[in-house]
Design a protein around this motif. Structure first.
Motif, PDB file in Angstrom:
ATOM      1  N   HIS A 244       1.705   4.175   3.187  1.00 54.12           N
ATOM      2  CA  HIS A 244       1.385   2.748   3.222  1.00 54.12           C
ATOM      3  C   HIS A 244       2.093   2.085   4.396  1.00 54.12           C
ATOM      4  N   ALA A 245       1.374   1.232   5.110  1.00 53.54           N
ATOM      5  CA  ALA A 245       1.935   0.599   6.306  1.00 53.54           C
ATOM      6  C   ALA A 245       2.905  -0.530   5.986  1.00 53.54           C
ATOM      7  N   GLY A 246       2.861  -1.090   4.777  1.00 52.02           N
ATOM      8  CA  GLY A 246       3.742  -2.184   4.407  1.00 52.02           C
ATOM      9  C   GLY A 246       5.012  -1.699   3.727  1.00 52.02           C
ATOM     10  N   ASP A 247       5.840  -2.676   3.324  1.00 51.63           N
ATOM     11  CA  ASP A 247       7.100  -2.317   2.678  1.00 51.63           C
ATOM     12  C   ASP A 247       6.993  -2.249   1.164  1.00 51.63           C
ATOM     13  N   THR A 248       5.835  -2.660   0.602  1.00 52.15           N
ATOM     14  CA  THR A 248       5.600  -2.572  -0.838  1.00 52.15           C
ATOM     15  C   THR A 248       4.122  -2.278  -1.073  1.00 52.15           C
ATOM     16  N   ILE A 249       3.807  -1.347  -1.957  1.00 51.88           N
ATOM     17  CA  ILE A 249       2.398  -1.082  -2.264  1.00 51.88           C
ATOM     18  C   ILE A 249       1.828  -2.227  -3.097  1.00 51.88           C
ATOM     19  N   LEU A 250       0.529  -2.289  -3.164  1.00 51.39           N
ATOM     20  CA  LEU A 250      -0.189  -3.363  -3.857  1.00 51.39           C
ATOM     21  C   LEU A 250       0.289  -4.742  -3.377  1.00 51.39           C
ATOM     22  N   PRO A 251       0.196  -5.006  -2.061  1.00 55.69           N
ATOM     23  CA  PRO A 251       0.673  -6.293  -1.533  1.00 55.69           C
ATOM     24  C   PRO A 251      -0.111  -7.488  -2.057  1.00 55.69           C
ATOM     25  N   GLU A 252      -1.321  -7.249  -2.620  1.00 55.61           N
ATOM     26  CA  GLU A 252      -2.109  -8.352  -3.171  1.00 55.61           C
ATOM     27  C   GLU A 252      -1.450  -8.943  -4.416  1.00 55.61           C
ATOM     28  N   LEU A 253      -0.610  -8.152  -5.082  1.00 51.48           N
ATOM     29  CA  LEU A 253       0.105  -8.611  -6.263  1.00 51.48           C
ATOM     30  C   LEU A 253       1.515  -9.051  -5.858  1.00 51.48           C
ATOM     31  N   SER A 254       2.321  -9.397  -6.831  1.00 46.74           N
ATOM     32  CA  SER A 254       3.685  -9.814  -6.528  1.00 46.74           C
ATOM     33  C   SER A 254       4.519  -8.617  -6.107  1.00 46.74           C
ATOM     34  N   GLN A 255       5.612  -8.893  -5.395  1.00 48.25           N
ATOM     35  CA  GLN A 255       6.495  -7.820  -4.952  1.00 48.25           C
ATOM     36  C   GLN A 255       7.097  -7.082  -6.138  1.00 48.25           C
ATOM     37  N   LYS A 256       7.348  -7.799  -7.220  1.00 44.72           N
ATOM     38  CA  LYS A 256       7.918  -7.191  -8.418  1.00 44.72           C
ATOM     39  C   LYS A 256       6.973  -6.146  -8.996  1.00 44.72           C
ATOM     40  N   LEU A 257       5.683  -6.477  -9.077  1.00 47.96           N
ATOM     41  CA  LEU A 257       4.713  -5.520  -9.603  1.00 47.96           C
ATOM     42  C   LEU A 257       4.522  -4.354  -8.645  1.00 47.96           C
ATOM     43  N   GLY A 258       4.600  -4.641  -7.344  1.00 52.48           N
ATOM     44  CA  GLY A 258       4.486  -3.566  -6.367  1.00 52.48           C
ATOM     45  C   GLY A 258       5.612  -2.552  -6.500  1.00 52.48           C
ATOM     46  N   LYS A 259       6.827  -3.022  -6.687  1.00 54.77           N
ATOM     47  CA  LYS A 259       7.964  -2.113  -6.848  1.00 54.77           C
ATOM     48  C   LYS A 259       7.885  -1.360  -8.174  1.00 54.77           C
ATOM     49  N   TYR A 260       7.410  -2.033  -9.208  1.00 51.98           N
ATOM     50  CA  TYR A 260       7.210  -1.360 -10.494  1.00 51.98           C
ATOM     51  C   TYR A 260       6.214  -0.213 -10.330  1.00 51.98           C
ATOM     52  N   SER A 261       5.140  -0.462  -9.603  1.00 52.15           N
ATOM     53  CA  SER A 261       4.117   0.571  -9.377  1.00 52.15           C
ATOM     54  C   SER A 261       4.702   1.739  -8.604  1.00 52.15           C
ATOM     55  N   GLN A 262       5.519   1.453  -7.592  1.00 54.53           N
ATOM     56  CA  GLN A 262       6.155   2.518  -6.825  1.00 54.53           C
ATOM     57  C   GLN A 262       7.029   3.393  -7.717  1.00 54.53           C
ATOM     58  N   GLN A 263       7.802   2.765  -8.582  1.00 54.38           N
ATOM     59  CA  GLN A 263       8.693   3.517  -9.466  1.00 54.38           C
ATOM     60  C   GLN A 263       7.905   4.412 -10.423  1.00 54.38           C
ATOM     61  N   LYS A 264       6.816   3.880 -10.979  1.00 54.90           N
ATOM     62  CA  LYS A 264       6.005   4.657 -11.914  1.00 54.90           C
ATOM     63  C   LYS A 264       5.373   5.867 -11.230  1.00 54.90           C
ATOM     64  N   LEU A 265       4.803   5.647 -10.047  1.00 54.13           N
ATOM     65  CA  LEU A 265       4.153   6.743  -9.335  1.00 54.13           C
ATOM     66  C   LEU A 265       5.172   7.790  -8.895  1.00 54.13           C
ATOM     67  N   ALA A 266       6.334   7.327  -8.414  1.00 60.01           N
ATOM     68  CA  ALA A 266       7.370   8.268  -7.980  1.00 60.01           C
ATOM     69  C   ALA A 266       7.867   9.105  -9.151  1.00 60.01           C
ATOM     70  N   ALA A 267       8.005   8.489 -10.320  1.00 59.41           N
ATOM     71  CA  ALA A 267       8.452   9.225 -11.504  1.00 59.41           C
ATOM     72  C   ALA A 267       7.447  10.281 -11.931  1.00 59.41           C
ATOM     73  N   ARG A 268       6.194  10.125 -11.539  1.00 58.33           N
ATOM     74  CA  ARG A 268       5.143  11.080 -11.903  1.00 58.33           C
ATOM     75  C   ARG A 268       4.859  12.088 -10.798  1.00 58.33           C
ATOM     76  N   GLY A 269       5.740  12.132  -9.809  1.00 53.74           N
ATOM     77  CA  GLY A 269       5.638  13.172  -8.796  1.00 53.74           C
ATOM     78  C   GLY A 269       4.950  12.775  -7.509  1.00 53.74           C
ATOM     79  N   VAL A 270       4.626  11.495  -7.328  1.00 58.16           N
ATOM     80  CA  VAL A 270       3.982  11.051  -6.098  1.00 58.16           C
ATOM     81  C   VAL A 270       5.043  10.728  -5.051  1.00 58.16           C
ATOM     82  N   GLU A 271       4.892  11.289  -3.869  1.00 61.06           N
ATOM     83  CA  GLU A 271       5.797  11.045  -2.742  1.00 61.06           C
ATOM     84  C   GLU A 271       5.261   9.853  -1.949  1.00 61.06           C
ATOM     85  N   ILE A 272       6.080   8.801  -1.803  1.00 61.95           N
ATOM     86  CA  ILE A 272       5.604   7.558  -1.187  1.00 61.95           C
ATOM     87  C   ILE A 272       6.320   7.322   0.145  1.00 61.95           C
TER      88      ILE A 272
END
Length: 478
Positions: A244-272
């Motif tokens: 992702h080119a930005g500093d948080t995924i899902l930039p259309e949503l709030s930064q808090k939700l974007g960081k939550y999404s990053q944590q969930k995906l990383a915990a499931r084995g996704v390299e971000i």
């Protein structure tokens, strides 16, 4: 003259004289042949995405009932694709036909032209189209033209991307991706050489918006669940990367939700990889701007879109390739031309920015546009398009999601439940809603099927190629 059988009572010469006299009178008073012969107002809608389809649906319920109006929908496919659920087809959550609706079932009075738009002549009010395997060409004239041609994938001039990346814009893209994932697993399971196996089990998704996040979440779940059927593969072999080119995924949503999404995906084995772009791509390697090299034959590109190329040649005002339209969705300088959905650049009066190209906007634009076309033909007051985003949702897999609705943030199971409930309600036709609901229910009870849908014909041979005994038996059976 058509009421009286003139030829039975008047000699041919007098009929000719009367025709000439009528033509002279009509010409004198400014009445032309086209005005006499024309009996229908023609409305042509180009594209059956959310904007085009919902314009057609609302016209189908109103002026399409009238005999003096002819409405034609032109689209390459004969179905409407519900794109918010596209990643679920790629991830084997839904049957491939359950998120598409035949436009002939949706529209009762609108004519359907299943073919390609070749060019548009706004000055002559003609659309050049073709259809069939032989590409038969037609010229369709119109009184009202709706530009709803949608968008295409934008590779930003990167030839390696264009030649090697997979996309997620169409039903064909989702089916191809699903087949590709399963094909890689089948090959990797029986491959003993690590160097050959590595590109088969590494996967990269570029783009951390809704399409990219939902795609990588879906395929991550699918691949890890499918491994139980491939005894020679283990989870630690898989490498699934989100760029992702930005500093948080899902930039259309709030930064808090974007960081939550990053944590969930990383915990499931996704390299971000954040603040990173894809710099080079070839057949079996992806190079990132941070220097990372990933050996893979699977790059899924969701990081850019561009307006349909057909819009480039139109002599209209444009904003980043989209047709500029006013608050009524009318195109300035061209009477009877309208733009909607991804093809339209419409300014939000509250923010001064363009309305975003989302389904919820396009659906409501279609409803307002149908009203404005109707009053343009029948008379009345036009409605301006004014709409504020209600909410946005994203599915993260494993019954987890994120949502922002009317300024309120939701995450986890409740957001996932909202995602499924809201989109199920928006899916056209009760039949499709029921099929999707059944698929989702069965998904709670059974595992996903790693089945490839290959478009191959059954093998055949001529009688001369058959072995002797088989050839003699076949001839006897005949």
């Amino acid at each position: 003259l058509s009421i009286v059988p003139a030829r039975c009572f008047i000699p041919e010469i007098f009929v000719g004289i009367i025709h000439v006299w009528i033509a002279i009178v009509f010409e004198h008073y400014g009445v032309h042949k086209n005005a006499i012969m024309k009996t229908k107002t023609k409305v042509i809608i180009l594209g059956s995405g959310f904007g085009g389809l919902y314009t057609a649906l609302n016209l189908d319920k109103t002026i399409a009932r009238d005999g003096d109006v002819e409405i034609t929908l032109i689209n390459r496919e004969n179905f409407f694709l519900f794109t918010p659920m596209l990643h679920e087809v790629a991830a084997s959550d839904l049957d491939i036909t359950h998120i598409v609706s035949p436009v002939r079932k949706l529209l009762k009075r609108v004519k359907i032209f299943n073919g390609n738009v070749e060019s548009i002549d706004l000055d002559s009010k003609v659309v050049h189209v073709s259809h069939g395997k032989e590409h038969h060409h037609h010229e369709l004239d119109y009184d009202h033209l709706v530009l709803s041609l949608g968008s295409i994938t934008n590779f930003y001039g990167n030839k390696g991307l264009e030649d090697n990346a997979l996309t997620m814009k169409s039903l064909g893209d989702a089916i191809y991706l699903r087949n590709h994932l399963i094909s890689n697993l089948e090959e990797a399971d029986f491959e003993c050489c690590p160097k050959i196996r590595e590109p088969l089990i590494n996967y990269v998704v570029a783009g951390g918006g809704f399409a990219g996040v939902e795609t990588i979440a879906g395929i991550n779940d699918f691949l890890r669940e499918a491994l139980k059927f491939y005894p020679n593969l283990t989870e630690d072999m898989l490498r699934i990367v989100l760029v992702h080119a930005g500093d948080t995924i899902l930039p259309e949503l709030s930064q808090k939700l974007g960081k939550y999404s990053q944590q969930k995906l990383a915990a499931r084995g996704v390299e971000i990889h954040l603040n990173t772009k894809v710099s080079e791509v070839d057949r079996n390697r992806v190079t990132l701007s941070d220097g990372t090299e990933i050996v893979t034959n699977t790059l899924i590109w969701t990081a850019g879109t561009a307006p349909n190329p057909l819009l480039e040649d139109l002599p209209c005002d444009k904003d980043r390739g989209k047709i500029c339209a006013n608050e009524f969705m009318a195109v300035a300088g061209y009477d009877g031309v309208w733009a909607v959905g991804d093809s339209a650049a419409i300014v939000d009066p509250k923010t001064g920015r363009l309305y975003p190209p989302t389904a919820q906007h396009a659906i409501r634009q279609g409803k307002v546009l149908a009203h404005n076309i109707r009053v343009s033909i029948r008379g009345g007051k036009m409605k301006p398009f004014v709409f504020e985003t209600i909410g946005q949702l994203a599915a993260l897999g494993r019954r987890t999601g994120v949502a922002q609705i009317m300024g309120i943030n939701f995450s986890g199971f409740i957001a996932w439940w909202l995602w499924r409930t809201i989109y199920l309600m928006k899916l056209p036709r009760f039949e499709k809603k029921l099929r999707v609901a059944i698929d989702w229910t069965l998904d709670l009870l059974f595992t996903k099927d790693p089945v490839q849908f290959l478009t191959l014909r059954a093998p055949t041979v001529s009688s001369e190629e058959l072995p002797g005994p088989v050839r003699n038996y076949t001839a006897t059976a005949r």
